[in-house]
Design a protein around this motif. Sequence first.
Motif, short mmCIF file in Angstrom:
data_model
loop_
_atom_site.label_atom_id
_atom_site.label_comp_id
_atom_site.label_asym_id
_atom_site.label_seq_id
_atom_site.Cartn_x
_atom_site.Cartn_y
_atom_site.Cartn_z
N GLY A 127 -11.01 27.23 -12.56
CA GLY A 127 -10.26 25.99 -12.45
C GLY A 127 -11.15 24.80 -12.14
O GLY A 127 -12.32 24.93 -11.78
N ALA A 128 -10.57 23.60 -12.28
CA ALA A 128 -11.27 22.37 -11.92
C ALA A 128 -11.23 22.19 -10.41
O ALA A 128 -10.39 22.78 -9.72
CB ALA A 128 -10.63 21.18 -12.62
N LEU A 129 -12.16 21.39 -9.89
CA LEU A 129 -12.11 21.09 -8.46
C LEU A 129 -10.80 20.38 -8.13
O LEU A 129 -10.36 19.50 -8.88
CB LEU A 129 -13.29 20.18 -8.07
N PRO A 130 -10.15 20.74 -7.05
CA PRO A 130 -8.87 20.12 -6.69
C PRO A 130 -9.03 18.66 -6.32
O PRO A 130 -10.13 18.20 -6.02
CB PRO A 130 -8.40 20.96 -5.50
N ALA A 131 -7.94 17.95 -6.35
CA ALA A 131 -7.96 16.53 -6.02
C ALA A 131 -8.44 16.31 -4.59
O ALA A 131 -8.17 17.10 -3.69
CB ALA A 131 -6.57 15.93 -6.21
N TYR A 132 -9.17 15.23 -4.39
CA TYR A 132 -9.65 14.87 -3.06
C TYR A 132 -8.65 13.93 -2.40
O TYR A 132 -8.25 12.92 -2.98
CB TYR A 132 -11.01 14.17 -3.17
N LYS A 133 -8.23 14.28 -1.17
CA LYS A 133 -7.30 13.44 -0.44
C LYS A 133 -7.81 13.32 0.99
O LYS A 133 -7.61 14.19 1.83
CB LYS A 133 -5.89 14.03 -0.47
N ASN B 36 -10.34 19.88 -22.38
CA ASN B 36 -10.00 18.84 -23.35
C ASN B 36 -10.92 17.63 -23.12
O ASN B 36 -11.72 17.62 -22.19
CB ASN B 36 -8.53 18.42 -23.24
N MET B 37 -10.78 16.64 -24.01
CA MET B 37 -11.65 15.48 -23.95
C MET B 37 -11.02 14.29 -23.21
O MET B 37 -11.48 13.17 -23.33
CB MET B 37 -12.05 15.05 -25.37
N GLN B 38 -9.97 14.55 -22.45
CA GLN B 38 -9.36 13.48 -21.67
C GLN B 38 -10.34 12.98 -20.62
O GLN B 38 -11.19 13.72 -20.13
CB GLN B 38 -8.08 13.96 -21.00
N ILE B 39 -10.21 11.71 -20.26
CA ILE B 39 -11.13 11.11 -19.29
C ILE B 39 -10.96 11.80 -17.93
O ILE B 39 -9.87 11.88 -17.38
CB ILE B 39 -10.87 9.61 -19.14
N SER B 40 -12.06 12.32 -17.40
CA SER B 40 -12.07 12.97 -16.09
C SER B 40 -13.23 12.43 -15.28
O SER B 40 -14.31 12.17 -15.81
CB SER B 40 -12.20 14.50 -16.25
N ASP B 41 -13.01 12.28 -14.00
CA ASP B 41 -14.01 11.71 -13.11
C ASP B 41 -14.84 12.84 -12.49
O ASP B 41 -14.29 13.72 -11.81
CB ASP B 41 -13.32 10.89 -12.01
N LEU B 42 -16.16 12.81 -12.72
CA LEU B 42 -17.02 13.84 -12.15
C LEU B 42 -17.29 13.60 -10.67
O LEU B 42 -17.78 14.49 -9.98
CB LEU B 42 -18.36 13.88 -12.90
N ASP B 43 -16.98 12.42 -10.17
CA ASP B 43 -17.24 12.09 -8.77
C ASP B 43 -16.14 12.65 -7.88
O ASP B 43 -15.36 11.92 -7.27
CB ASP B 43 -17.35 10.58 -8.60
N ASN B 44 -16.07 13.97 -7.82
CA ASN B 44 -15.07 14.64 -6.99
C ASN B 44 -15.73 15.05 -5.68
O ASN B 44 -16.57 15.94 -5.66
CB ASN B 44 -14.50 15.87 -7.72
N ARG B 45 -15.34 14.41 -4.60
CA ARG B 45 -16.02 14.64 -3.32
C ARG B 45 -15.72 16.01 -2.72
O ARG B 45 -16.33 16.40 -1.74
CB ARG B 45 -15.65 13.51 -2.35
N ASN B 46 -14.79 16.76 -3.32
CA ASN B 46 -14.57 18.12 -2.84
C ASN B 46 -15.75 19.03 -3.16
O ASN B 46 -15.83 20.14 -2.63
CB ASN B 46 -13.29 18.70 -3.44
N ARG B 47 -16.69 18.59 -3.99
CA ARG B 47 -17.88 19.40 -4.25
C ARG B 47 -18.69 19.58 -2.97
O ARG B 47 -19.46 20.54 -2.84
CB ARG B 47 -18.73 18.74 -5.33
#
Length: 229
Positions: free
Chosen positions: A64-70, A114-125
């Motif tokens: 899966g993708a990294l979960p949303a950062y909150k 998919n090629m939808q715009i996604s932000d690589l700057d996910n601080r959950n990394r």
Amino acid sequence: MESEKKMLFEQLKNIEEMKVYLMLQINKLGGNDAAIKRTSVYPMAKVKPLLINGYPVFQFSYEGALPAYKEDDRDYLALIRHYYYRATFDAYDFSKIDIKFDQSVIITAHYFNNMQISDLDNRNRKLIQDAIRQTGLIGDDSWSRVWNVDVGFLDPKENHVQVYVVSQDNFANFMSYLQDEHRNLVTAVEEFRKETIIDEYKTEENKKTKLVETESEEKGGIPAAVFWG
């Protein structure tokens, strides 16, 4: 809009809480073969030590993708932190590794379906980095000793995240290798986990029958011993 967003985040938090409960039940039934010990999360990371062009690299694979950062939801962040720590630490016997990257690069390869715009700057990394630090592979993760790099690839089949730890000295060489071989690395870590499960099963059988006591050293993946201590 804000009320709907808040409701969705609450539902996401409830899902994480339910995952923890369900995993406890799965552990009781012996259904989490990817873990090397009893754990509270699912799915586990897949972990593989690599030797690329003569230098060591460590690979961590997450579904899966990294979960949303909150940032303002401490309960949610605690659940995510718990998941990545246990999914990482319980997936491999890191006590068999006698190497530490003094100055390292953590490369996070995000795969999107998919090629939808996604932000690589996910601080959950950062949660993954903290989990990796706990394994002992890296020490102090200050900015001067640990660099972070994010890259993105397309995988029409599914979202997933591949994380690589390499020394700063070998970073440039590995990035060139990764660009050409990233798909093969994903396939290899899947096959390695299957082989490890088989080795662990054989080890347990040997323990039960007491045929060869030294076979217990294979638990956790004997291929790693060739170049990881």
